[in-house]
Design a protein around this motif. Structure first.
Motif, PDB file in Angstrom:
ATOM      1  N   SER A 257     -25.632 -20.707  15.810  1.00 42.49           N
ATOM      2  CA  SER A 257     -26.020 -21.480  17.073  1.00 42.49           C
ATOM      3  C   SER A 257     -25.189 -21.963  17.962  1.00 42.49           C
TER       4      SER A 257
ATOM      5  N   ALA B  28     -34.206 -26.734  18.786  1.00 43.94           N
ATOM      6  CA  ALA B  28     -35.370 -25.571  18.452  1.00 43.94           C
ATOM      7  C   ALA B  28     -34.538 -24.576  17.961  1.00 43.94           C
ATOM      8  N   MET B  29     -33.579 -23.934  18.733  1.00 42.48           N
ATOM      9  CA  MET B  29     -32.762 -22.746  18.603  1.00 42.48           C
ATOM     10  C   MET B  29     -32.129 -22.831  17.127  1.00 42.48           C
TER      11      MET B  29
ATOM     12  N   SER C 217     -32.795 -24.751  14.656  1.00 44.77           N
ATOM     13  CA  SER C 217     -34.165 -24.626  13.634  1.00 44.77           C
ATOM     14  C   SER C 217     -34.457 -23.073  13.228  1.00 44.77           C
ATOM     15  N   GLU C 218     -34.358 -22.381  14.458  1.00 42.79           N
ATOM     16  CA  GLU C 218     -34.894 -20.893  14.230  1.00 42.79           C
ATOM     17  C   GLU C 218     -33.827 -19.938  13.825  1.00 42.79           C
ATOM     18  N   GLN C 219     -32.652 -20.550  14.217  1.00 38.66           N
ATOM     19  CA  GLN C 219     -31.242 -19.934  13.580  1.00 38.66           C
ATOM     20  C   GLN C 219     -31.384 -19.941  11.979  1.00 38.66           C
TER      21      GLN C 219
ATOM     22  N   LEU D 173     -33.588 -21.029  10.070  1.00 41.06           N
ATOM     23  CA  LEU D 173     -34.810 -20.319   9.136  1.00 41.06           C
ATOM     24  C   LEU D 173     -34.591 -18.819   9.325  1.00 41.06           C
ATOM     25  N   HIS D 174     -34.263 -18.161  10.255  1.00 36.79           N
ATOM     26  CA  HIS D 174     -33.980 -16.590  10.396  1.00 36.79           C
ATOM     27  C   HIS D 174     -33.013 -16.197   9.148  1.00 36.79           C
TER      28      HIS D 174
END
Length: 115
Positions: free
Chosen positions: A32, A76-77, A79-81, A83-84
């Motif tokens: 991130s 949000a980014m 969280s997505e990183q 999760l990925h």
């Protein structure tokens, strides 16, 4: 600064050791580009008793607690990183969730005690 808490169903420890979950969360946080590695605090908690929709379904839930000040897009980014990175562990039949929580600077206290 972020406090990263990995909560997971205990049955997963045989499939993926807890340190691998922590490593995945660490990678997501670093990708991130919001934090330095030396600022990360990671810990894992296994749950022996759990239910999802009335069943004992495997889960990993990550809470990333950060001080306020980041934009919604940055959170949000992040969280997505995270999760990925969790999905790269390729575990099947699992619920993976990530939650980014802001801590108020006015109510957060810290002291490092040495000696």
């Amino acid at each position: 600064m972020p406090h990263c808490i990995v909560e997971y169903s205990q049955n997963l420890a045989q499939e993926v050791p807890p340190d691998e979950w922590l490593e995945a969360v660490k990678k997501g946080c670093l990708e991130s580009e919001l934090f330095e590695e030396s600022d990360l605090k990671l810990r894992a908690v296994a749950y022996k008793t759990y239910m999802t929709g009335g069943q004992e379904d495997a889960f990993v839930h990550v809470v990333v607690k950060i001080l306020e000040g980041r934009t919604q897009a940055q959170r949000a980014m992040l969280s997505e990183q995270v999760l990925h990175q969790l999905t790269l562990l390729a575990v099947k039949h699992i619920s993976l969730t990530v939650e980014v929580v802001e801590m108020e600077l006015a109510t957060y206290s810290k002291r490092v005690v040495l000696d």
